[in-house]
Design an enzyme around this catalytic site. Structure first.
Site, short mmCIF file in Angstrom:
data_model
loop_
_atom_site.label_atom_id
_atom_site.label_comp_id
_atom_site.label_asym_id
_atom_site.label_seq_id
_atom_site.Cartn_x
_atom_site.Cartn_y
_atom_site.Cartn_z
CB THR A 1 111.95 -14.48 1.87
OG1 THR A 1 110.85 -14.29 2.76
CG2 THR A 1 112.36 -13.34 1.15
N GLY B 1 100.00 -21.22 8.09
CA GLY B 1 100.71 -21.35 6.75
C GLY B 1 102.03 -21.72 7.13
N GLY B 2 103.28 -21.24 6.30
CA GLY B 2 104.39 -21.78 6.46
C GLY B 2 105.15 -21.48 7.63
CG ASN C 1 94.28 -20.76 9.07
OD1 ASN C 1 94.88 -19.82 9.24
ND2 ASN C 1 94.37 -21.30 7.99
CG ASN D 1 114.99 -19.69 6.76
OD1 ASN D 1 115.49 -20.64 6.96
ND2 ASN D 1 114.70 -18.78 7.79
CE LYS E 1 110.65 -18.19 4.71
NZ LYS E 1 110.00 -17.93 6.04
CB THR F 1 91.49 -21.79 5.01
OG1 THR F 1 91.58 -20.50 4.51
CG2 THR F 1 90.99 -22.96 4.19
CG ASP G 1 111.26 -19.15 9.48
OD1 ASP G 1 112.00 -18.09 9.70
OD2 ASP G 1 110.62 -19.34 8.42
CB SER H 1 114.58 -8.13 2.38
OG SER H 1 115.36 -8.80 3.31
P1 NDP Z 1 101.50 -17.96 4.65
O1 NDP Z 1 101.08 -17.19 3.51
O2 NDP Z 1 102.03 -19.26 4.60
O3 NDP Z 1 100.19 -18.01 5.90
C1 NDP Z 1 99.30 -16.58 6.11
C2 NDP Z 1 98.55 -17.11 7.05
O4 NDP Z 1 97.69 -15.84 7.46
C3 NDP Z 1 97.51 -18.38 6.85
O5 NDP Z 1 97.13 -18.91 8.27
C4 NDP Z 1 96.28 -17.50 6.37
O6 NDP Z 1 94.77 -18.19 6.45
C5 NDP Z 1 96.31 -16.32 7.12
N1 NDP Z 1 95.53 -14.85 6.73
C6 NDP Z 1 95.93 -14.56 5.78
N2 NDP Z 1 94.88 -13.23 5.37
C7 NDP Z 1 94.26 -13.33 6.54
C8 NDP Z 1 93.20 -12.72 6.81
N3 NDP Z 1 92.51 -11.57 6.04
N4 NDP Z 1 92.33 -13.19 7.78
C9 NDP Z 1 92.67 -14.26 8.44
N5 NDP Z 1 93.59 -14.97 8.38
C10 NDP Z 1 94.40 -14.59 7.22
O7 NDP Z 1 102.35 -16.74 5.29
P2 NDP Z 1 103.63 -17.10 6.41
O8 NDP Z 1 103.29 -18.26 7.30
O9 NDP Z 1 104.87 -17.22 5.76
O10 NDP Z 1 103.76 -15.64 7.17
C11 NDP Z 1 102.66 -15.26 8.15
C12 NDP Z 1 103.22 -14.14 8.65
O11 NDP Z 1 104.39 -14.12 9.43
C13 NDP Z 1 103.48 -12.77 7.61
O12 NDP Z 1 103.10 -11.56 8.02
C14 NDP Z 1 105.04 -12.72 7.90
O13 NDP Z 1 105.60 -11.61 7.63
C15 NDP Z 1 105.39 -13.15 9.24
N6 NDP Z 1 106.66 -13.84 9.35
C16 NDP Z 1 107.54 -13.17 10.22
C17 NDP Z 1 108.66 -13.85 10.50
C18 NDP Z 1 109.58 -13.29 11.49
O14 NDP Z 1 111.04 -13.76 11.82
N7 NDP Z 1 109.10 -12.35 12.58
C19 NDP Z 1 109.29 -15.19 9.82
C20 NDP Z 1 107.95 -15.60 9.04
C21 NDP Z 1 106.81 -14.90 8.50
P3 NDP Z 1 94.31 -18.97 5.38
O15 NDP Z 1 94.90 -20.41 5.60
O16 NDP Z 1 92.98 -19.04 5.55
O17 NDP Z 1 94.73 -18.44 4.03
#
Ligand code: NDP
Length: 273
Positions: free
Chosen positions: A62, A128-129, A150, A87, A66, A152, A102, A15
């Protein structure tokens, strides 16, 4: 009395938050400390009790806590109840209040660069989140519409429903369908985790121009494949670290009630890469 803060999650070793907040304390000569505290999934309740016992003043939350953390809050800020995830937490004599920074963190770079969101067409990759906080941000700033792409489809549909409910026109598609659609949008955001392991961008950027905004919230590495492609097109780029910094600044201001030292925090963050 010295104040203490933490970030909880698992994994937590890498982190960047302790560095960012400690730099702010140094800059402003605050008598405070900030540590990373690993709490594995399933041990959140005991973890929080421990934090209360040491009279922690506040903490960040985190992955993977969350959403679960919502259960242990005594009060919730509007940002937190709207997004359904927390968060940032304050602790006032054992009363825990949750915030979600966020959304503000995501919007911060637009404000800093004077970039308008109102009436713009948005393509959001991911559901996602983080994507949920982003949708809330675009709704607040009155974007024209959002297309949520997305892997899914079901998750994209659910997020599109949320978007409509809070007043932003939305539609959901499979991420494969989005591959050649970039040119139809003003703002393109990657909120999937694709890029973290240097994966290729899920979309092409054919037809975009220097007015198109390309925002990748993945911050490690700084230059993801999507960012590199956007640079080739001379698009306006927003990096993931800018959101990370934005959410940390908002958290700092909630905890300390004073303006955060942006430059010192940015320097500490970029030094961490
Ligand atoms: P989640 O686990 O909640 O969501 C992940 C998302 O990525 C889903 O939409 C998922 O799709 C998709 N995904 C994962 N693997 C794949 C793949 N192989 N191919 C296509 N789609 C994929 O995570 P978060 O929303 O919390 O975080 C997402 C990203 O954002 C992370 O990398 C995190 O580090 C970054 N982040 C950055 C922040 C910043 O301050 N810059 C703050 C918060 C997050 P599916 O629904 O199909 O599983």
């Amino acid at each position: 009395m010295a104040k203490s803060f933490a970030v909880i999650g698992d994994p937590i070793d890498h982190s960047l938050s302790p560095n960012i907040h400690s730099a702010a304390f140094r800059e402003l000569h605050l008598d405070a400390s900030y540590i990373a505290y690993r709490i594995p999934k399933g041990e959140l309740e005991e973890g929080i009790e421990g934090l209360k016992k040491i009279k922690i003043d506040g903490f960040n939350v985190t992955i993977p806590h969350k959403i679960d953390m919502m259960k242990y809050l005594d009060k919730t800020d509007e940002s937190c109840s709207l997004i359904g995830a927390v968060n940032t937490v304050t602790n006032k004599d054992g009363v825990l209040k949750g915030y979600n920074t966020d959304m503000d963190g995501f919007l911060d770079p637009f404000k800093k660069k004077n970039l308008t969101i109102t009436n713009k067409k948005v393509l959001l990759l991911g559901a996602g989140g983080a994507a949920r906080a982003i949708v809330a941000g675009f709704a607040k700033e009155k974007a024209k519409s959002i297309t949520i792409a997305n892997r899914t489809l079901e998750n994209a549909k659910k997020l599109a429903e949320f978007s409509e409910k809070i007043g932003l026109n939305a539609n959901a598609i499979d991420i494969v369908e989005a591959k050649n659609m970039a040119k139809d949008f003003d703002i393109i955001v990657n909120a999937t985790s694709l890029g973290l392991k240097n994966e290729p961008s899920p979309i092409q950027l054919e037809g975009i121009n220097e007015k198109t905004i390309v925002y990748d919230i993945v911050y490690m590495p700084i230059n993801t494949d999507l960012i590199k492609r956007a640079k080739e097109k001379n698009a306006i780029i927003i990096f993931g670290y800018e959101m990370l910094l934005g959410q940390a600044i908002r958290a700092f201001e909630i905890w300390h009630g004073i303006e955060a030292p942006y430059n010192a925090m940015k320097k500490a963050l970029l030094g961490g890469f």
